[in-house]
Design a protein around this motif. Structure first.
Motif: not given
Length: 338
Positions: A61-71
């Motif tokens: 539904a919100h593929p942009e949330v993957t950009k929140l991952c990371g250190p």
């Protein structure tokens, strides 16, 4: 919590031919009840834990949330600041009587809050969320461990990652009380005892459930911690070390910031078929979030559904996850006030 109410949601595992634990699936699975409740026992569920399902649905539904991952670079600075604060307090209390209100109140108000913060810094770092380098994360975890007084960061990581991979699985998830604990502590006094000494249960329980291999990082953690404790005692007095250990004990005892231990995965009310996760149709959510002010001191660990759904999203971006995918979280049971 009523004495007759069980405290956790668990899943019964079985072993496959390779010895790995998995959720039990029987020929009667389709007709078996979705949950089983016996007084003075756990809630046994036979459904998939919801986090993987919800994560896939959120990404769709919100593929942009993957950009929140990371250190999160801020983490290392918070760790260094809190470690410095605790060393300063230990130094200032070097001549204070151990059995004094000054010593105890400093340990409770400042020390316990600081060490709970460091517990959760280590929790955050266990997901490699301070640096991109795995070795750098191991190193900063050992630094965060210093004011706790007892080496544990190296052991915490494998147990915690298993908690994520096998949430609620009996014999693997060491966040669950053992059957002996559930039986012995199933009373108001028992629960009060557990809440007072829960840091000891969390420290000792994993070794009784299963043991992780001892590696070079465990040795490094122990060596650095003992060296730090030795230098601290030489530079201050035994009071400095007493302060840190008392702070750690109080951080996991009757302290407001310790409430997250209970809020995260403990079930307080008997389940009903009307209390379901609106997405996965699971009768009992296995995780609960808390959205109150104490998250400021605890790396937003209260956003626990969000954390289990996306362990690769750091503490500073969990509120953004909730904001973007709010329709997946707004109807879940949560602790809104504390």
């Amino acid at each position: 919590m009523p004495a007759s109410t069980s405290t956790v949601t668990t899943s019964r595992p079985e072993k496959d031919q390779n010895g790995a634990a998995r959720l039990r699936v029987s020929p009667e699975a389709e007709t078996a009840p979705l949950l089983e409740f016996k007084e003075h026992d756990f809630f046994w569920t036979y459904t998939e834990e919801p986090h993987r399902t919800r994560r896939q649905a959120i990404i769709k539904a919100h593929p942009e949330v993957t950009k929140l991952c990371g250190p999160e670079p801020l983490t290392k600075y918070v760790v260094l600041g809190v470690v410095s604060l605790q060393i300063l307090c230990a130094y200032l209390l070097k001549d204070a009587p151990f059995l004094s209100w000054k010593f105890f109140l400093t340990a409770y108000i400042i020390g316990a809050t600081a060490n709970q913060n460091l517990f959760l810094a280590i929790h955050e770092i266990s997901h490699n969320l301070a640096f991109r380098s795995a070795s750098a994360n191991r190193a900063i975890a050992i630094v965060a461990n210093l004011p706790i007084g007892i080496p544990y960061s190296a052991s915490f990581r494998p147990y915690h990652l298993t908690h994520h991979k096998s949430l609620g699985v009996d014999g693997l998830d060491t966040d669950l009380p053992t059957a002996a604990e559930a039986f012995v502590l199933d009373s108001i006094l028992g629960k009060a005892f557990f809440c007072t000494f829960q840091i000891l249960f969390y420290a000792l329980r994993p070794g009784f459930v299963y043991k992780v291999p001892f590696t070079s990082i465990h040795f490094t953690n122990i060596f650095v911690q003992l060296l730090f404790d030795f230098i601290l005692v030489k530079a201050t007095s035994l009071n400095g070390l007493y302060y840190l250990i008392l702070s750690s004990f109080l951080a996991g005892s009757l302290h407001p910031c310790a409430g997250h231990f209970i809020a995260e995965h403990y079930v307080f009310d008997p389940p009903t078929r009307t209390a379901k996760d609106p997405l996965t149709n699971t009768p009992i959510p296995e995780t609960f979030s808390y959205y109150g002010i104490l998250n400021f001191f605890t790396y937003n660990v209260g956003l626990h559904n969000e954390h289990h759904d996306f362990p690769a999203i750091p503490w500073t971006r969990l509120h953004k996850l909730n904001e973007v995918a709010n329709e997946f979280y707004c109807d879940l049971p949560s602790w809104d006030e504390m």
